[in-house]
Write a protein that holds these residues in place. Structure first.
Motif, mmCIF file in Angstrom:
data_model
loop_
_atom_site.group_PDB
_atom_site.id
_atom_site.type_symbol
_atom_site.label_atom_id
_atom_site.label_comp_id
_atom_site.label_asym_id
_atom_site.label_seq_id
_atom_site.Cartn_x
_atom_site.Cartn_y
_atom_site.Cartn_z
ATOM 1 N N GLY A 96 -49.148 1.896 41.079
ATOM 2 C CA GLY A 96 -47.711 2.097 41.187
ATOM 3 C C GLY A 96 -47.398 3.430 41.843
ATOM 4 N N PRO A 97 -46.141 3.644 42.130
ATOM 5 C CA PRO A 97 -45.754 4.890 42.796
ATOM 6 C C PRO A 97 -45.826 6.074 41.836
ATOM 7 C CG PRO A 97 -43.806 3.636 42.204
ATOM 8 C CD PRO A 97 -44.987 2.767 41.885
ATOM 9 N N VAL A 98 -45.925 7.268 42.410
ATOM 10 C CA VAL A 98 -45.837 8.488 41.616
ATOM 11 C C VAL A 98 -44.420 8.610 41.078
ATOM 12 C CG1 VAL A 98 -45.927 11.007 41.696
ATOM 13 C CG2 VAL A 98 -47.636 9.653 42.928
ATOM 14 N N ALA A 99 -44.291 8.868 39.797
ATOM 15 C CA ALA A 99 -42.973 9.014 39.172
ATOM 16 C C ALA A 99 -43.015 10.218 38.233
ATOM 17 C CB ALA A 99 -42.587 7.751 38.410
ATOM 18 N N VAL A 100 -42.969 11.400 38.822
ATOM 19 C CA VAL A 100 -43.054 12.643 38.062
ATOM 20 C C VAL A 100 -41.710 13.368 38.156
ATOM 21 C CG1 VAL A 100 -44.173 14.892 37.851
ATOM 22 C CG2 VAL A 100 -45.527 12.856 38.402
ATOM 23 N N ALA A 101 -41.111 13.638 37.014
ATOM 24 C CA ALA A 101 -39.842 14.361 36.953
ATOM 25 C C ALA A 101 -40.103 15.793 36.506
ATOM 26 C CB ALA A 101 -38.882 13.665 35.997
ATOM 27 N N ARG A 102 -39.263 16.709 36.946
ATOM 28 C CA ARG A 102 -39.383 18.122 36.566
ATOM 29 C C ARG A 102 -38.040 18.573 36.011
ATOM 30 N NH1 ARG A 102 -39.554 19.840 42.968
ATOM 31 N NH2 ARG A 102 -37.467 19.048 43.400
ATOM 32 N N SER A 103 -38.068 19.493 35.071
ATOM 33 C CA SER A 103 -36.820 19.994 34.511
ATOM 34 C C SER A 103 -37.009 21.424 34.017
ATOM 35 C CB SER A 103 -36.342 19.097 33.358
ATOM 36 O OG SER A 103 -37.293 19.103 32.306
ATOM 37 N N THR A 104 -35.919 22.178 34.045
ATOM 38 C CA THR A 104 -35.900 23.543 33.540
ATOM 39 C C THR A 104 -34.455 23.908 33.251
ATOM 40 O OG1 THR A 104 -36.618 25.827 33.953
ATOM 41 C CG2 THR A 104 -35.652 24.636 35.805
ATOM 42 N N LEU A 105 -34.249 24.985 32.551
ATOM 43 C CA LEU A 105 -32.914 25.504 32.346
ATOM 44 C C LEU A 105 -32.565 26.450 33.487
ATOM 45 C CD1 LEU A 105 -33.033 26.267 28.515
ATOM 46 C CD2 LEU A 105 -31.890 24.356 29.653
ATOM 47 N N PRO A 106 -31.306 26.537 33.880
ATOM 48 C CA PRO A 106 -30.925 27.467 34.948
ATOM 49 C C PRO A 106 -31.365 28.888 34.627
ATOM 50 C CG PRO A 106 -29.106 25.991 34.434
ATOM 51 C CD PRO A 106 -30.150 25.754 33.388
ATOM 52 N N GLY A 107 -31.999 29.537 35.588
ATOM 53 C CA GLY A 107 -32.449 30.910 35.421
ATOM 54 C C GLY A 107 -33.765 31.061 34.694
ATOM 55 N N SER A 108 -34.467 29.968 34.425
ATOM 56 C CA SER A 108 -35.718 30.025 33.676
ATOM 57 C C SER A 108 -36.910 29.723 34.572
ATOM 58 C CB SER A 108 -35.687 29.016 32.520
ATOM 59 O OG SER A 108 -36.957 28.923 31.895
ATOM 60 N N ASP A 109 -38.043 30.367 34.274
ATOM 61 C CA ASP A 109 -39.298 30.060 34.945
ATOM 62 C C ASP A 109 -40.240 29.288 34.022
ATOM 63 O OD1 ASP A 109 -39.088 30.896 37.593
ATOM 64 O OD2 ASP A 109 -39.437 32.992 37.082
ATOM 65 N N ARG A 110 -39.668 28.591 33.039
ATOM 66 C CA ARG A 110 -40.429 27.691 32.180
ATOM 67 C C ARG A 110 -40.033 26.263 32.541
ATOM 68 N NH1 ARG A 110 -42.914 30.414 28.190
ATOM 69 N NH2 ARG A 110 -43.326 28.460 27.070
ATOM 70 N N TRP A 111 -41.022 25.477 32.959
ATOM 71 C CA TRP A 111 -40.766 24.140 33.464
ATOM 72 C C TRP A 111 -41.435 23.091 32.577
ATOM 73 C CZ3 TRP A 111 -38.037 22.525 37.833
ATOM 74 C CH2 TRP A 111 -37.524 23.563 38.621
#
Length: 465
Positions: free
Chosen positions: A217-232
């Motif tokens: 199947g296709p790659v289905a990777v989501a990313r998220s962080t809070l605005p102004g943060s370098d923690r993902w």
């Protein structure tokens, strides 16, 4: 309507209402071209020939969101006022110094607004590795590694930029100390089917989450962080046996640059006792000590062309800040306004709050854009400026647009895109040897709609091709 049908309509309308020799496009013909615009969309446009004669117009004095056509104002001001933009950039390059007494001095990496510093393994120009080599050649023991971006104010995002853009590669933080366009790459390495993939965080950023390895199947990777943060956080699925590099926007570029330099020093056998830290401006910038080494990036004119061609937001924001010695956004905006005073813009026709066009507060009229284009063309640097515009069907943000038409390789224009907004401004040749300056701004586009086909049909009709 198919593309072929639209082109046929453009040619038919052109026969009925020729645009050459200042006769202009008849209103019925313009109405017919614009009729397929999505319901509710607003359009403002102005087209003039080299004499200033109006060829076509619609709401030419309407204040509209310019999106990335804002970069035309910023880059024009940079070419008009910054010194020696065609020479190596002796003022913008990053530097390193060794500071503090004792046998383990701190390493201080300073940025001065250069947008092109790179840590890429294949880097050959403007490379952070060059500074790491200079440090390793001087000492084998250091304390902390400090990323200092105090040459400019700590104003990392433009006023009015949507918060959801802050975590995207097009909305990464602005800093006088910039590395790799302030984008870091996380690596996801799939394992056996049904097992979690391995996630390798880039130096200076924290990445958590679970990405599962699946059979296919296709790659289905989501990313998220809070605005102004370098923690993902990453999540999703990836096919077994594959891998993926995920770009992550950096929120504290000075800290990230310091962390990368620290890793480079360790790799060179330098004993680093302290951590990597960021130092931002508090008040006014302090005088700099003697540097150990400083980079001299390529000419700023090259960066102007890259900014226009690829619509590079970070680079545009740094150009704005470099317009004023203070390195603040407010002073950069004031300096841009002063630099463009000779353009003769109508009062109230331009309200800009950033350098890139990411701010939703910006407003510009089509007439202001066309006036700027005509003025810029006449300047000594005008050829350099226009030469940096994307070319239809060939380069930058127009690479896949108007390809295969008679405007391919001929139309040069700056694009602009924000949610609900599409803009285009530039120059195009006509069949009878004229050169038109144009600006088309479309706003209030309903979700999922586009004005591109309508605007392209208009351009082809105007060119008479």
């Amino acid at each position: 309507m198919t593309i072929a049908a639209r082109l046929g309509l453009a040619l038919a309308l052109l026969v009925a209402a020729p645009v050459a020799q200042g006769r202009g496009m008849a209103e019925p013909a313009l109405d017919a071209i614009l009729a397929p615009l999505p319901a509710g969309a607003r359009i403002g446009l102005l087209v003039v020939d080299e004499t200033g004669t109006v060829v076509a117009q619609r709401n030419a004095d309407a204040r509209m969101v310019p999106a990335s056509t804002t970069k035309l104002f910023t880059t024009a001001a940079a070419l008009a006022t910054l010194p020696a933009t065609d020479q190596p950039d002796t003022t913008g390059g990053a530097s390193v110094s060794l500071e503090g007494a004792g046998s383990r001095p701190d390493v201080v990496l300073r940025g001065h607004g250069d947008a092109r510093l790179s840590a890429a393994p294949d880097c050959t120009v403007d490379c952070l590795a060059t500074l790491a080599d200079a440090i390793a050649a001087r000492t084998r023991r250091v304390g902390q590694v400090i990323g200092d971006d105090s040459a400019m104010a700590d104003e990392r995002w433009p006023s009015g930029m949507s918060w959801d853009n802050m975590a995207t590669p097009s909305g990464t933080a602005v800093s006088a100390l910039t590395l790799d366009d302030n984008i870091a790459l996380a690596t996801v390495i799939a394992g056996a089917e049904g097992t979690p993939a391995k996630i390798e965080a880039p130096v200076g950023l924290a990445v958590t989450g679970t990405v599962m390895s699946v059979r296919a199947g296709p790659v289905a990777v989501a990313r998220s962080t809070l605005p102004g943060s370098d923690r993902w956080q990453l999540g999703g699925t990836i096919p077994a046996g594959s891998n993926l590099r995920v770009p992550l926007a950096v929120a504290d570029p000075a800290a990230r640059a310091a962390a990368v330099l620290r890793a480079m020093l360790v790799a060179r056998g330098v004993a680093v006792r302290g951590p990597a830290l960021a130092r931002h401006r508090l008040g006014t910038a302090s005088p700099e000590p003697t540097t150990l080494a400083r980079l001299v990036p390529p000419p700023l004119a090259d960066d102007v062309a890259l900014t226009l061609r690829n619509s590079q937001n970070l680079h545009a924001e740094l150009l704005l800040r470099r317009l004023a010695p203070s390195g603040t956004v407010a002073d950069g905006i004031a300096a841009r306004t002063a630099a463009l005073a000779p353009v003769g813009l109508v009062p109230g026709s331009v309200s800009l709050y950033d350098g890139s066009g990411m701010s939703t507060y910006n407003r510009v009229t089509p007439r202001a854009l066309v006036t700027l284009l005509r003025w810029g063309q006449a300047q000594s640097w005008g050829g350099t400026w226009i030469g940096g515009f994307p070319v239809a069907g060939q380069s930058g943000t127009l690479k896949n647009r108007l390809r295969g038409t008679a405007l391919e390789g001929k139309l040069r224009a700056k694009t602009g895109t924000l949610l609900g907004t599409q803009a285009l401004a530039g120059v195009l040749p006509t069949a009878d040897g004229h050169t038109l300056a144009f600006a088309v701004l479309v706003g209030d586009l309903p979700e999922g709609t586009s004005a591109t086909a309508v605007v392209d049909t208009l351009l082809l009709a105007l060119a008479g091709l």
